[in-house]
Scaffold this motif. Structure first.
Motif, PDB file in Angstrom:
ATOM      1  N   UNK A   1       0.831  -1.205   0.000  1.00  0.00           N
ATOM      2  CA  UNK A   1       0.000   0.000   0.000  1.00  0.00           C
ATOM      3  C   UNK A   1       0.868   1.257   0.000  1.00  0.00           C
ATOM      4  N   UNK A   2       1.918   1.244   0.787  1.00  0.00           N
ATOM      5  CA  UNK A   2       2.801   2.409   0.851  1.00  0.00           C
ATOM      6  C   UNK A   2       3.506   2.640  -0.477  1.00  0.00           C
ATOM      7  N   UNK A   3       3.901   1.554  -1.143  1.00  0.00           N
ATOM      8  CA  UNK A   3       4.591   1.688  -2.421  1.00  0.00           C
ATOM      9  C   UNK A   3       3.697   2.329  -3.476  1.00  0.00           C
ATOM     10  N   UNK A   4       2.417   2.034  -3.441  1.00  0.00           N
ATOM     11  CA  UNK A   4       1.474   2.579  -4.417  1.00  0.00           C
ATOM     12  C   UNK A   4       0.959   3.977  -4.038  1.00  0.00           C
ATOM     13  N   UNK A   5       1.223   4.438  -2.851  1.00  0.00           N
ATOM     14  CA  UNK A   5       0.561   5.627  -2.323  1.00  0.00           C
ATOM     15  C   UNK A   5       0.737   6.855  -3.212  1.00  0.00           C
ATOM     16  N   UNK A   6      -0.373   7.417  -3.669  1.00  0.00           N
ATOM     17  CA  UNK A   6      -0.341   8.711  -4.360  1.00  0.00           C
ATOM     18  C   UNK A   6      -1.210   9.747  -3.650  1.00  0.00           C
ATOM     19  N   UNK A   7      -1.740   9.392  -2.505  1.00  0.00           N
ATOM     20  CA  UNK A   7      -2.580  10.338  -1.777  1.00  0.00           C
ATOM     21  C   UNK A   7      -1.773  11.494  -1.195  1.00  0.00           C
ATOM     22  N   UNK A   8      -0.474  11.299  -1.060  1.00  0.00           N
ATOM     23  CA  UNK A   8       0.350  12.362  -0.496  1.00  0.00           C
ATOM     24  C   UNK A   8       0.650  13.457  -1.510  1.00  0.00           C
ATOM     25  N   UNK A   9       0.378  13.210  -2.788  1.00  0.00           N
ATOM     26  CA  UNK A   9       0.625  14.248  -3.784  1.00  0.00           C
ATOM     27  C   UNK A   9      -0.424  15.350  -3.637  1.00  0.00           C
ATOM     28  N   UNK A  10       0.043  16.573  -3.704  1.00  0.00           N
ATOM     29  CA  UNK A  10      -0.837  17.714  -3.466  1.00  0.00           C
ATOM     30  C   UNK A  10      -1.710  18.002  -4.686  1.00  0.00           C
ATOM     31  N   UNK A  11      -2.930  18.448  -4.417  1.00  0.00           N
ATOM     32  CA  UNK A  11      -3.860  18.798  -5.475  1.00  0.00           C
ATOM     33  C   UNK A  11      -4.709  19.966  -4.986  1.00  0.00           C
ATOM     34  N   UNK A  12      -4.733  21.039  -5.756  1.00  0.00           N
ATOM     35  CA  UNK A  12      -5.341  22.282  -5.301  1.00  0.00           C
ATOM     36  C   UNK A  12      -6.428  22.755  -6.257  1.00  0.00           C
TER      37      UNK A  12
ATOM     38  N   UNK B   1      -6.719  22.979   2.095  1.00  0.00           N
ATOM     39  CA  UNK B   1      -6.679  21.514   2.107  1.00  0.00           C
ATOM     40  C   UNK B   1      -6.282  20.935   0.759  1.00  0.00           C
ATOM     41  N   UNK B   2      -5.510  19.884   0.814  1.00  0.00           N
ATOM     42  CA  UNK B   2      -5.163  19.119  -0.386  1.00  0.00           C
ATOM     43  C   UNK B   2      -6.145  17.964  -0.507  1.00  0.00           C
ATOM     44  N   UNK B   3      -6.508  17.626  -1.728  1.00  0.00           N
ATOM     45  CA  UNK B   3      -7.456  16.537  -1.922  1.00  0.00           C
ATOM     46  C   UNK B   3      -6.801  15.264  -2.422  1.00  0.00           C
ATOM     47  N   UNK B   4      -5.488  15.322  -2.648  1.00  0.00           N
ATOM     48  CA  UNK B   4      -4.769  14.094  -2.964  1.00  0.00           C
ATOM     49  C   UNK B   4      -5.153  13.485  -4.294  1.00  0.00           C
ATOM     50  N   UNK B   5      -4.591  12.330  -4.583  1.00  0.00           N
ATOM     51  CA  UNK B   5      -4.805  11.609  -5.844  1.00  0.00           C
ATOM     52  C   UNK B   5      -5.024  10.145  -5.504  1.00  0.00           C
ATOM     53  N   UNK B   6      -6.061   9.528  -6.054  1.00  0.00           N
ATOM     54  CA  UNK B   6      -6.379   8.132  -5.737  1.00  0.00           C
ATOM     55  C   UNK B   6      -5.769   7.124  -6.707  1.00  0.00           C
ATOM     56  N   UNK B   7      -4.971   7.576  -7.682  1.00  0.00           N
ATOM     57  CA  UNK B   7      -4.521   6.693  -8.758  1.00  0.00           C
ATOM     58  C   UNK B   7      -3.781   5.465  -8.262  1.00  0.00           C
ATOM     59  N   UNK B   8      -2.918   5.608  -7.265  1.00  0.00           N
ATOM     60  CA  UNK B   8      -2.160   4.457  -6.788  1.00  0.00           C
ATOM     61  C   UNK B   8      -3.068   3.342  -6.310  1.00  0.00           C
ATOM     62  N   UNK B   9      -4.052   3.682  -5.486  1.00  0.00           N
ATOM     63  CA  UNK B   9      -4.980   2.660  -5.002  1.00  0.00           C
ATOM     64  C   UNK B   9      -5.844   2.111  -6.139  1.00  0.00           C
ATOM     65  N   UNK B  10      -6.176   2.935  -7.111  1.00  0.00           N
ATOM     66  CA  UNK B  10      -6.938   2.447  -8.253  1.00  0.00           C
ATOM     67  C   UNK B  10      -6.162   1.354  -8.999  1.00  0.00           C
TER      68      UNK B  10
ATOM     69  N   UNK C   1       2.422   4.217 -11.842  1.00  0.00           N
ATOM     70  CA  UNK C   1       2.739   3.241 -12.890  1.00  0.00           C
ATOM     71  C   UNK C   1       4.053   2.536 -12.578  1.00  0.00           C
ATOM     72  N   UNK C   2       5.030   3.267 -12.063  1.00  0.00           N
ATOM     73  CA  UNK C   2       6.294   2.629 -11.674  1.00  0.00           C
ATOM     74  C   UNK C   2       6.047   1.597 -10.574  1.00  0.00           C
ATOM     75  N   UNK C   3       5.217   1.932  -9.594  1.00  0.00           N
ATOM     76  CA  UNK C   3       4.895   0.983  -8.524  1.00  0.00           C
ATOM     77  C   UNK C   3       4.175  -0.240  -9.084  1.00  0.00           C
ATOM     78  N   UNK C   4       3.267  -0.014 -10.006  1.00  0.00           N
ATOM     79  CA  UNK C   4       2.538  -1.123 -10.621  1.00  0.00           C
ATOM     80  C   UNK C   4       3.485  -2.054 -11.369  1.00  0.00           C
ATOM     81  N   UNK C   5       4.404  -1.505 -12.142  1.00  0.00           N
ATOM     82  CA  UNK C   5       5.345  -2.343 -12.892  1.00  0.00           C
ATOM     83  C   UNK C   5       6.233  -3.157 -11.956  1.00  0.00           C
ATOM     84  N   UNK C   6       6.668  -2.552 -10.866  1.00  0.00           N
ATOM     85  CA  UNK C   6       7.471  -3.302  -9.897  1.00  0.00           C
ATOM     86  C   UNK C   6       6.645  -4.399  -9.245  1.00  0.00           C
TER      87      UNK C   6
END
Length: 503
Positions: free
Chosen positions: A307-318, A331-340, A388-393
């Motif tokens: 889960x940590x390797x895929x995490x993209x929620x920490x990326x900022x989105x404004x 507030x940042x709303x993050x990105x769900x792509x890693x979990x997707x 995508x890098x996390x997914x390939x690994x």
């Protein structure tokens, strides 16, 4: 209101009305009447031999990703026909990516980059539906008349996996929970969802639709103590503006799918209703109440390190202001792509064969409330590169690299020139297209763009070629043609274009 069972309004005291039971598919499962998945028409023919043991994940960059700022930076392009942020070497000698994608540049030897893929239409709605249905006549705002690519796959393979009960066709849009209304810049993926529907094939072949839950521990719009990191909120609900016509209650129903399945399990056992159901409805209940499907949807079963390797929620989105600039405060709303992508991998492991993951908002016009290229890429490129890098690994580590084909594209690309506000506009002349995994030889570039990066210079590929490539990765085309029960239109999708990966 999405419900499994209607209790207080039940008119016949049984606690289970047939009409309400058949709406169980509304729990994020594509609005399907689940018993139709299990009917003979939706099942795979056990005698078929042309299906390969492979899955496809389509990562759809909705909004129109720039070819210049991703995989074709045109280092020698004239004027502004080159990546605005420069370019970097990759693991393929002589091939460069835009500097926004450093991790994928290092993994380029595991990618096939197509630089001569052309779509057909310059507006989002029609373009997305055309790409997904291979019907170049469908226009903006009009319903599709031909089935989406995933539904075509499900018709040929069978709507559910015969062993695991997993629906073969799935859709994972971005999670749209939010801190407050209007946080985050606007965008839409509704046309992508429309383009994935089964049209004349019927609802049995519609996608299972679910969203990923983001990190737990906070309530919507509220921060709990002890859950901050570097001064940020750790709840990252996602982009309310992306799908404005979906009410919060429906979003909550999708995100709370597992809890609702638990409730279904308890109520059915308590009331003893299983014995009164006919065969298909009983199978539908069993499919939902536990087993492979439920486990696949449950990300809490993953190793925390994964889960940590895929995490993209920490990326900022404004939120983007009227000057096309991100406010970069609040507030940042993050990105769900890693979990997707992680959920997509889990669904494939459980028997899904075609999963669409949507990463939205790639529409960098530099207009009111819409960012320009440097602003938009600063928000969307880092999570794409990381996820995508996390997914390939991950698929390599799990031995799935030959079984899952990742396809990355959008509905069109962007104009060769930047405008005065550093925006690029809709451009179907050239569209990014990348493949990874699936058991193919990668580490190469197929086709070239012209000097300005706006049109194919050689080896042009189109939407029909993309459909043929994906379907031939999933099926043996020669054997598929021998299946007299398969509609001719379905067979034509697999045979109606060139196989890009065979080039």
């Amino acid at each position: 209101m999405l419900k499994i069972l209607t209790e207080a309004t039940d008119p016949n005291c049984s606690g289970l009305r047939r009409r309400d039971f058949l709406r169980v598919g509304g729990l994020g499962l594509g609005g399907l009447a689940l018993p139709t998945w299990l009917s003979p028409a939706a099942r795979a023919n056990p005698g078929r031999t042309y299906q390969k043991d492979k899955s496809v994940i389509l990562l759809f960059l909705s909004g129109g990703p720039s070819q210049f700022e991703t995989f074709d930076p045109k280092p020698e392009g004239p004027g502004t026909s080159t990546s605005i942020a420069g370019h970097i070497p990759t693991a393929i000698p002589g091939v460069r990516f835009a500097s926004y994608l450093p991790q994928l540049a290092d993994l380029a030897d595991r990618l096939t980059i197509v630089r001569s893929f052309q779509t057909n239409h310059a507006e989002h709605s029609g373009a997305a539906k055309q790409l997904l249905t291979a019907d170049l006549t469908v226009q903006d705002g009009k319903p599709i008349v031909e089935p989406g690519l995933g539904s075509v796959y499900a018709r040929a393979a069978g709507a559910i996996h015969p062993t695991t009960g997993m629906p073969r066709h799935a859709l994972i849009p971005p999670t749209t929970r939010h801190v407050e209304k209007s946080v985050g810049f606007a965008g839409s993926y509704e046309a992508v969802t429309e383009g994935l529907q089964p049209a004349w094939l019927g609802t049995s072949f519609a996608p299972l639709t679910t969203q990923v839950a983001l990190r737990e521990g906070t309530e919507r719009g509220k921060k709990k103590s002890g859950r901050q990191r570097d001064g940020e909120e750790t709840e990252n609900p996602f982009l309310a503006n992306l799908e404005p016509r979906v009410p919060d209650v429906e979003i909550d129903a999708r995100l709370n799918l597992l809890a609702q399945l638990d409730g279904l399990h308890r109520r059915l056992d308590a009331r003893g209703h299983m014995a009164s159901l006919d065969g298909y409805r009983e199978q539908a209940v069993e499919l939902l109440r536990g087993g492979v499907v439920r486990e696949a949807l449950d990300l809490t079963r993953e190793n925390p390190r994964t889960l940590a390797a895929y995490d993209t929620e920490h990326f900022r989105n404004y939120r983007c202001d009227e000057r096309s600039k991100f406010e970069r405060s609040g507030p940042s709303i993050g990105i769900s792509l890693g979990r997707q992508l992680l959920l997509a991998r889990r669904l494939c492991e459980a028997g899904a064969g075609f999963v669409t993951v949507i990463h939205s908002n790639w529409d960098f016009h530099a207009r009111k409330n819409i960012p320009n290229i440097p602003e938009g890429m600063s928000v969307l490129a880092p999570p794409l590169d990381h996820a995508v890098a996390a997914f390939l690994a991950d698929i390599r580590q799990r031995g799935l690299e030959d079984k899952i084909l990742l396809v990355i594209t959008g509905e069109f690309g962007r104009t060769p020139g930047l405008d005065e506000n550093l925006g690029r506009h809709h451009w179907p002349g050239l569209c990014p297209l990348v493949f990874a995994g699936g058991g193919f030889d990668h580490g190469r570039v197929i086709g070239q763009s012209d000097r300005r990066g706006g049109e194919p210079a050689d080896n042009l590929f189109n939407i029909a070629d993309l459909h043929a490539t994906v379907l031939q990765a999933l099926f043996d085309g020669g054997q598929m043609r021998l299946d007299a029960a398969l509609p001719a239109k379905i067979q034509q999708r697999a045979a109606g274009g060139r196989n890009i990966l065979a080039s």
